[in-house]
Design a protein around this motif. Structure first.
Motif, PDB file in Angstrom:
ATOM      1  N   ASN A 131       0.815  -1.220   0.000  1.00 19.05           N
ATOM      2  CA  ASN A 131       0.000   0.000   0.000  1.00 19.05           C
ATOM      3  C   ASN A 131       0.846   1.267   0.000  1.00 19.05           C
ATOM      4  O   ASN A 131       0.365   2.339  -0.338  1.00 19.05           O
ATOM      5  N   LEU A 132       2.101   1.119   0.410  1.00 18.28           N
ATOM      6  CA  LEU A 132       2.918   2.329   0.568  1.00 18.28           C
ATOM      7  C   LEU A 132       3.832   2.626  -0.613  1.00 18.28           C
ATOM      8  O   LEU A 132       4.056   3.786  -0.946  1.00 18.28           O
ATOM      9  N   VAL A 133       4.408   1.579  -1.198  1.00 18.01           N
ATOM     10  CA  VAL A 133       5.381   1.864  -2.272  1.00 18.01           C
ATOM     11  C   VAL A 133       5.013   1.178  -3.580  1.00 18.01           C
ATOM     12  O   VAL A 133       4.438   0.105  -3.594  1.00 18.01           O
ATOM     13  N   ARG A 134       5.362   1.878  -4.646  1.00 15.97           N
ATOM     14  CA  ARG A 134       5.123   1.354  -5.984  1.00 15.97           C
ATOM     15  C   ARG A 134       6.226   0.375  -6.318  1.00 15.97           C
ATOM     16  O   ARG A 134       7.382   0.584  -5.921  1.00 15.97           O
ATOM     17  N   THR A 158       6.979   6.387  -3.406  1.00 17.75           N
ATOM     18  CA  THR A 158       5.900   6.204  -2.447  1.00 17.75           C
ATOM     19  C   THR A 158       4.532   6.413  -3.099  1.00 17.75           C
ATOM     20  O   THR A 158       4.367   7.279  -3.947  1.00 17.75           O
ATOM     21  N   LYS A 159       3.568   5.610  -2.665  1.00 18.34           N
ATOM     22  CA  LYS A 159       2.214   5.705  -3.230  1.00 18.34           C
ATOM     23  C   LYS A 159       1.354   6.711  -2.484  1.00 18.34           C
ATOM     24  O   LYS A 159       0.215   6.924  -2.858  1.00 18.34           O
ATOM     25  N   VAL A 160       1.841   7.202  -1.347  1.00 15.51           N
ATOM     26  CA  VAL A 160       0.989   8.088  -0.546  1.00 15.51           C
ATOM     27  C   VAL A 160       1.625   9.467  -0.386  1.00 15.51           C
ATOM     28  O   VAL A 160       2.842   9.610  -0.431  1.00 15.51           O
ATOM     29  N   PHE A 189      10.986   3.052   0.208  1.00 17.04           N
ATOM     30  CA  PHE A 189      10.364   3.932   1.216  1.00 17.04           C
ATOM     31  C   PHE A 189      11.391   5.000   1.584  1.00 17.04           C
ATOM     32  O   PHE A 189      12.501   4.673   1.996  1.00 17.04           O
ATOM     33  N   SER A 190      11.007   6.245   1.409  1.00 17.61           N
ATOM     34  CA  SER A 190      12.002   7.289   1.635  1.00 17.61           C
ATOM     35  C   SER A 190      11.358   8.534   2.242  1.00 17.61           C
ATOM     36  O   SER A 190      10.204   8.855   1.962  1.00 17.61           O
TER      37      SER A 190
END
Ligand SMILES: Nc1ncnc2c1ncn2[C@@H]1O[C@H](COP(=O)(O)OP(=O)(O)OP(=O)(O)O)[C@@H](O)[C@H]1O
Length: 467
Positions: free
Chosen positions: A102-105, A126-128, A148-149
């Motif tokens: 859900n968080l990263v592509r 990141t997707k969000v 994730f960054s």
């Protein structure tokens, strides 16, 4: 959302961020429980990000517990998608794999092997846009999730700051602060003679440049820290590396109690405390009530004991970290829905939690600090509504309690007494309930030690090896 105008703290925060203040200074908010602090930061963040072009993680909100983080995520979910922003959570509610997806592509190169590697690196992963997190899961993603960054982060919110600063959680704070340092931020400012200069305020004006995107300059990371009992101890606040911090405070004293909160003290003897509680709960006539004890063990003991009284005119349940996450979630839902009238737990579990229509709080044990009192009592009398907090005290505690309450603004506390005869009628049941309680606790302890003994020796060894 049924909201027609800003509460004072929201107006003040808006003025300092979106308004003339233009977020030139980091904002510290010390405002009573239930005064609307969540929207005080959620609205400006959503407003500021509403014009962003590319999706990447730009706002991070960190909170101490999962329940609280999910509550805050609900608020963002209600306002952020309207302007096309996506909100995520890292709280450990689902498996780490689900959270990661859900968080990263997925890196595009996996889909198109011929794509230029450099291009892949430049793509925000990141997707969000906004992430609501608890420190533990945040650290898991920082340490282990590919892509994730925090490098594009523009806004950092630390809610319940005083509690977050007290608990180190794998050094989450220094890690986040370090990862969000701007290029050149570590350089001190010197003039040509080598004298240190103050950071000029003009250098941090936002000027429309997005933080750290496509190699453009990095404006500073803007921070909002807040609590109903915000510490003003510089040695603690310094860990947050605040930039020209501005304190938005709502009272003359350090702490303030909600205007419509009525505080009462009940004096009772130690051995009859459970009976005083039952009589008080009977008086509240099945209205929603939160009961706070000083420890999870005490919550468990009390709720087990109440279970041995038949025909109590209220439904109650324990709410503590000794229970499974799923049980706790269901209990809280049932309480919110009105299927349970009384919840018995500790301050640790309930800090920041908002329950619509909650009018009563009972401190079964005297809170050790005024801060604890404020957070516990603050579950009621929220958002301008009225509410009452009753504190059960033994005679020798009264003086300390009165002294403690003086530390808070508009805190007056009247004496509430219970009818002696109601307590007396419960006495016979009480003695048999106490006996059953001891038996029940003994059998629980025996079950626990049995199940410990049953762990196969191999797995015991395995655990030792893992250490
Ligand atoms: N402007 C507003 N008008 C009406 N209701 C509001 C407004 N702002 C917030 N509320 C409501 O007030 C309640 C309390 O808000 P919130 O949970 O943000 O308080 P808080 O200050 O964070 O409290 P705590 O310190 O206990 O965490 C929520 O139900 C929220 O929806």
């Amino acid at each position: 959302m049924g909201i027609e105008s800003f509460f004072p703290v929201q107006e003040a925060a808006w003025v300092e961020t979106i308004g003339p203040g233009a977020f030139e200074r980091d904002v510290c908010i010390n405002s009573p429980t239930g005064s609307g602090k969540t929207l005080a930061y959620a609205l400006p963040i959503v407003q500021m990000l509403s014009t962003r072009k590319v999706r990447c993680l730009r706002a991070l909100v960190v909170l101490p517990t999962r329940d609280l983080a999910l509550q805050v995520k609900e608020v963002f979910d209600a306002i952020a998608p309207v302007v096309g922003l996506s909100v995520g959570s890292a709280v450990g509610q689902s498996s780490i794999a689900d959270e990661v997806s859900n968080l990263v592509r997925k890196p595009k190169q996996e889909l198109y092997p011929t794509i230029d590697e450099e291009y892949v690196k430049m793509e925000p992963q990141t997707k969000v846009d906004i992430l609501v997190a608890t420190p533990g899961r945040l650290m898991d993603h920082i340490n282990m999730t590919n892509g994730f960054s925090l490098e594009h982060l523009q806004y950092l919110v630390i809610d319940e700051t005083d509690r977050m600063l007290r608990e180190a959680y794998q050094s989450w704070l220094p890690t986040v602060i370090q990862l969000t340092h701007s290029i050149g931020q570590d350089r001190s400012w010197h003039d040509t003679d080598g004298k240190t200069l103050l950071h000029p305020l003009t250098t941090i004006r936002r000027s429309g440049v997005e933080r750290g995107f496509k190699g453009k300059c990095y404006p500073r990371l803007a921070k909002i820290v807040l609590s109903a009992t915000l510490t003003q101890d510089p040695s603690k606040l310094s860990q947050l590396e605040l930039h020209h911090p501005l304190l938005l405070n709502s009272g003359k004293k350090r702490y303030r109690i909600p205007t419509k909160l009525e505080s009462y003290k009940l004096i009772c003897t130690s051995n009859l405390k459970p009976l005083s509680l039952i009589v008080l709960l009977q008086e509240l006539q099945g209205n929603k009530c939160l009961v706070f004890t000083s420890s999870v063990e005490s919550s468990h003991r009390l709720s087990t004991l109440l279970g041995f009284f038949e025909d109590l005119p209220f439904k109650f349940s324990e709410y503590s970290r000794l229970q499974r996450e799923s049980t706790r979630r269901k209990t809280l839902e049932a309480f919110k829905e009105g299927e349970i009238d009384v919840l018995i737990g500790t301050d640790r579990m309930a800090r920041g939690i908002h329950i619509d229509g909650l009018r009563y709080v009972i401190d079964y044990d005297m809170p050790p600090y005024v801060k604890t009192y404020i957070h516990q009592a603050g579950r009621t009398a929220r958002a301008g509504e009225s509410g009452s907090c009753f504190t059960l005290l033994r005679k020798h505690e009264v003086k300390t309690f009165d002294k403690m309450l003086k530390k808070a603004d508009n805190a007056s506390c009247s004496l509430h007494s219970l009818p002696e005869e109601s307590i007396e009628t419960l006495r016979p049941v009480f003695s048999s309930a106490l006996k059953k309680l001891e038996e029940s606790l003994e059998s629980e302890a025996a079950k626990k030690s049995n199940s410990r003994d049953k762990i196969p020796s191999g797995s015991k060894r395995k655990r030792t090896n893992q250490k």
